[in-house]
Design a protein around this motif. Structure first.
Motif, PDB file in Angstrom:
ATOM      1  N   ALA A  91      55.142  46.259  35.940  1.00  0.00           N
ATOM      2  CA  ALA A  91      56.452  45.376  36.686  1.00  0.00           C
ATOM      3  C   ALA A  91      55.769  44.351  37.889  1.00  0.00           C
ATOM      4  CB  ALA A  91      56.779  46.430  37.924  1.00  0.00           C
ATOM      5  N   VAL A  92      54.333  44.737  38.367  1.00  0.00           N
ATOM      6  CA  VAL A  92      54.129  43.806  39.774  1.00  0.00           C
ATOM      7  C   VAL A  92      53.167  42.788  38.795  1.00  0.00           C
ATOM      8  CG1 VAL A  92      53.928  45.641  41.323  1.00  0.00           C
ATOM      9  CG2 VAL A  92      51.544  45.615  39.747  1.00  0.00           C
ATOM     10  N   LYS A 107      45.451  34.210  40.619  1.00  0.00           N
ATOM     11  CA  LYS A 107      44.518  34.986  41.432  1.00  0.00           C
ATOM     12  C   LYS A 107      44.790  36.707  41.792  1.00  0.00           C
ATOM     13  CE  LYS A 107      41.703  34.702  44.965  1.00  0.00           C
ATOM     14  NZ  LYS A 107      41.175  34.330  46.791  1.00  0.00           N
ATOM     15  N   LEU A 108      46.215  36.665  42.477  1.00  0.00           N
ATOM     16  CA  LEU A 108      46.851  38.208  42.431  1.00  0.00           C
ATOM     17  C   LEU A 108      46.277  38.863  41.323  1.00  0.00           C
ATOM     18  CD1 LEU A 108      47.416  40.686  44.338  1.00  0.00           C
ATOM     19  CD2 LEU A 108      49.753  39.502  44.403  1.00  0.00           C
ATOM     20  N   ARG A 157      44.737  38.792  38.718  1.00  0.00           N
ATOM     21  CA  ARG A 157      44.014  39.510  37.899  1.00  0.00           C
ATOM     22  C   ARG A 157      43.596  40.648  38.443  1.00  0.00           C
ATOM     23  NH1 ARG A 157      41.485  33.044  36.783  1.00  0.00           N
ATOM     24  NH2 ARG A 157      41.844  33.035  34.507  1.00  0.00           N
ATOM     25  N   ILE A 158      43.444  40.524  40.226  1.00  0.00           N
ATOM     26  CA  ILE A 158      42.979  41.520  40.984  1.00  0.00           C
ATOM     27  C   ILE A 158      43.754  42.892  40.250  1.00  0.00           C
ATOM     28  CG2 ILE A 158      43.199  42.347  43.367  1.00  0.00           C
ATOM     29  CD1 ILE A 158      43.426  40.249  44.494  1.00  0.00           C
ATOM     30  N   PHE A 159      45.132  42.777  39.938  1.00  0.00           N
ATOM     31  CA  PHE A 159      45.674  43.782  39.262  1.00  0.00           C
ATOM     32  C   PHE A 159      45.132  43.631  38.056  1.00  0.00           C
ATOM     33  CE2 PHE A 159      49.640  43.018  42.555  1.00  0.00           C
ATOM     34  CZ  PHE A 159      49.018  44.327  42.966  1.00  0.00           C
ATOM     35  N   HIS A 160      44.566  42.875  37.474  1.00  0.00           N
ATOM     36  CA  HIS A 160      43.795  43.615  35.915  1.00  0.00           C
ATOM     37  C   HIS A 160      42.804  44.332  36.391  1.00  0.00           C
ATOM     38  CE1 HIS A 160      41.907  41.374  32.159  1.00  0.00           C
ATOM     39  NE2 HIS A 160      42.621  42.367  32.010  1.00  0.00           N
ATOM     40  N   GLY A 161      41.666  44.584  37.332  1.00  0.00           N
ATOM     41  CA  GLY A 161      40.973  45.030  37.890  1.00  0.00           C
ATOM     42  C   GLY A 161      41.652  46.576  37.749  1.00  0.00           C
TER      43      GLY A 161
END
Length: 623
Positions: A166-167, A178-179, A181-185
């Protein structure tokens, strides 16, 4: 205080009483079995026959009923069960709370109300938080979704795969790669990288934000991508104008991997065919749509309208549009775009003038059409129309009917919505004759009235006592226009006949309708009885309301008022005691008033029934 509550939240579990579902003698087991099979009405009937005191300790019962309401799309019944949940104190149960939240989330139309339900939950687990986080994405508020996610983490609740999905969608909507990809991490760190729900969300996010190479890499790294992941990569390719590649993936998913496309896959592929101008290939996909049973799917058929229009087959585009059982703004935009792209600007203007709802995409197409026609006047007309529609409705509803009339008269083009706004505005402001005049003028100009038009005209007849006219319009809506009479129309007719003292005719009208068991119609008729002296009819109608809805306080209040009007004070007192015995409370009246530019609410505490007596009425069986 907050740090003391957290351990309580973590330790809290629902105290569900175990039930034997195979025990047919146990009424609770029967209710759960009925819920399981989706028989909501049977479950509710059985519930009514059980002593309320026996139910309060069984949260699983209410949770199952709420889930069944969601399953069978019965939101109003769900609201009633919500009231029972509050009365029995079960809103503190986690299982019941999540079932309640799901009901509002899936069936409710007012998302702030869903948020109130969420905020009122005593225990919020990851399911509750995820429902709200994904809900904000669904209603187009991705920033709120992310804010709630950070709040969830602050409360120490760990996200699951659906929360992260969802996020990531929220980041996609915001264009915040950018954010995302952070969630991807975070996904990789928690071992969710093989989860297809998250994978498809990540592919979609990169595809929407011009990072097609990353989307391809994500897809290629999946061992066995499912149909949703295939659809996501096809959509990403189409969105980035790699139409040939999108078609290659479409054929590969079926031929090499045995995957079945869904409605969204077909919609995306048809967009690719249309943009390439490949009519033959588009027809092949259309044949596949038919054989796989996706005719009637609004997404697919809107894409077909768009594809044929872009390929120059406007006639076929129109035929598909005409056969569509459901049309939305995308369907209309696709049809308008087809005519516009093929240079038939006059047809675009004609279609636009028939439309009841117009969104920004349609306005864009129309303005391009006006540019193609070099039609400045029509362009100005389109520019003004959206604003004028809203103003007519605003002024009419706020009682500024003269302003509404002025704007309405100045409109060069009026559609059904603006006509209905004026009819309803005159009706609500006590100007019934003018409502009738506007209605007749609308019909004379070739605009066919709809369900809403007749609500307005019958309301006007009701408030001006135009009985004969009301009867004529009531018959005409079915006879001349083939519109099925709804409960709102019956309500207006009952009110009209009741105000005219024709109570028996109104009673017969209700009894012969499809809504004979709807308590609101009988309550409306009972209200009319307060001005008559025929207490026999009033008593008969009141009994009917009490039978249909025993907790409806107005039936007792109105009947007591009827008895007062004819001097039957003892009977009025008897009704009051009956109401008290049943625990039915009279609700105070409440109105909104504006004073010195401030809005506030005001309660009416006038409850007098009999001189020297208190005013709380309560109920039991009559006779």
């Amino acid at each position: 205080m907050q740090h003391l509550m957290k351990p309580l939240f973590k330790r809290y579990y629902s105290l569900l009483t175990p039930l034997n579902l195979s025990d047919n003698t146990n009424p609770f087991s029967k209710i759960l079995q009925l819920c399981k099979s989706g028989e909501l009405s049977g479950a509710l009937q059985l519930l009514k026959s059980i002593d309320p005191g026996e139910i309060s300790a069984k949260p699983v019962l209410y949770a199952s009923l709420l889930q069944t309401c969601t399953k069978v799309l019965a939101f109003n019944h769900g609201l009633q069960i919500h009231a029972h949940v509050i009365k029995s104190g079960l809103e503190f149960d986690r299982f019941v709370g999540n079932s309640l939240l799901t009901l509002y989330f899936k069936l409710g139309t007012d998302f702030p109300e869903t948020r109130k339900v969420f905020d009122g939950l005593f225990v919020k687990d990851v399911i509750s938080w995820t429902s709200m986080i994904s809900g904000y994405v669904r209603v187009g508020k991705p920033m709120n979704s992310l804010e709630l996610f950070w709040k969830m983490l602050a409360y120490g609740v760990e996200p699951n795969a659906f929360t992260l999905s969802a996020v990531i969608k929220a980041c996609s909507e915001l264009g915040d790669l950018k954010l995302g990809r952070i969630f991807h991490g975070v996904v990789l760190g928690r071992g969710f990288d093989s989860n297809y729900v998250i994978a498809s969300a990540l592919i979609d996010m990169h595809g929407r934000n011009c990072a097609l190479d990353d989307a391809r890499q994500l897809f290629d790294e999946l061992l066995e991508p499912d149909a949703i992941c295939w659809t996501s990569i096809i959509s990403a390719l189409t969105r980035n104008d790699f139409f040939d590649e999108a078609l290659r993936f479409f054929y590969s998913m079926q031929r090499d991997h045995g995957m079945c496309p869904d409605g969204f896959t077909f919609g995306t592929v048809l967009t690719a065919c249309g943009n390439l101008g490949r009519l033959k290939q588009g027809k092949e996909v259309h044949a596949k749509v038919i054989t796989t049973g996706f005719c009637g799917n609004v997404v697919v058929e809107s894409s077909l309208v768009d594809m044929y229009g872009k390929c120059g087959s406007v006639g076929e585009s129109q035929r598909i549009f005409d056969r569509m059982p459901i049309k939305n703004s995308v369907s209309w935009s696709a049809l308008l775009g087809g005519y516009c792209q093929n240079g038939d600007f006059k047809s675009v203007i004609q279609i636009f003038r028939k439309m009841e709802k117009v969104d920004l995409y349609c306005f864009g197409t129309i303005l391009r059409t006006c540019a193609g026609l070099a039609a400045v006047r029509q362009g100005k007309e389109v520019h003004c129309q959206y604003i004028r529609k809203a103003l007519v409705d605003l002024y009419a509803k706020c009682g500024c009917i003269e302003y509404a009339q002025t704007i309405f008269d100045q409109m060069p083009v009026r559609n059904l919505i603006t006509w209905n706004s004026m009819i309803g505005g005159f009706a609500q402001n006590g100007r019934g004759e003018e409502a009738l005049r506007i209605f007749n003028q609308m019909v004379k100009e070739g605009i066919k009235p709809d369900y809403i038009s007749f609500i307005g005209i019958l309301f006007a007849c009701s408030h001006r006592g135009l009985v004969d006219e009301g009867r004529e319009y009531f018959i005409s809506m079915t006879k001349d226009y083939g519109i099925k009479v709804g409960i709102e129309h019956y309500s207006c007719m009952v009110d009209l006949l009741g105000r005219a003292g024709l109570l028996e005719e109104a009673e017969i009208l209700i009894e012969t309708s499809d809504f004979r068991d709807d308590s609101s119609l009988w309550a409306a008729l009972l209200g009319a009885c307060t001005t008559c002296t025929n207490y026999e009819i009033a008593e008969r109608i009141a009994k009917r309301v009490m039978e249909l809805e025993p907790d409806y306080h107005l039936s007792y209040v109105l009947l007591a008022n009827v008895y007062k009007a004819v001097g039957r004070w003892n009977d009025a007192l008897r009704i009051r005691r009956l109401m008290k015995d049943r625990g039915v409370n009279k609700m105070p009246g409440k109105s909104w008033i504006e004073t010195k530019n401030n809005l506030g609410s005001s309660f009416d505490f006038e409850n007098s029934l009999v001189p020297g007596e208190s005013n709380f009425l309560d109920v039991e069986g009559m006779g």
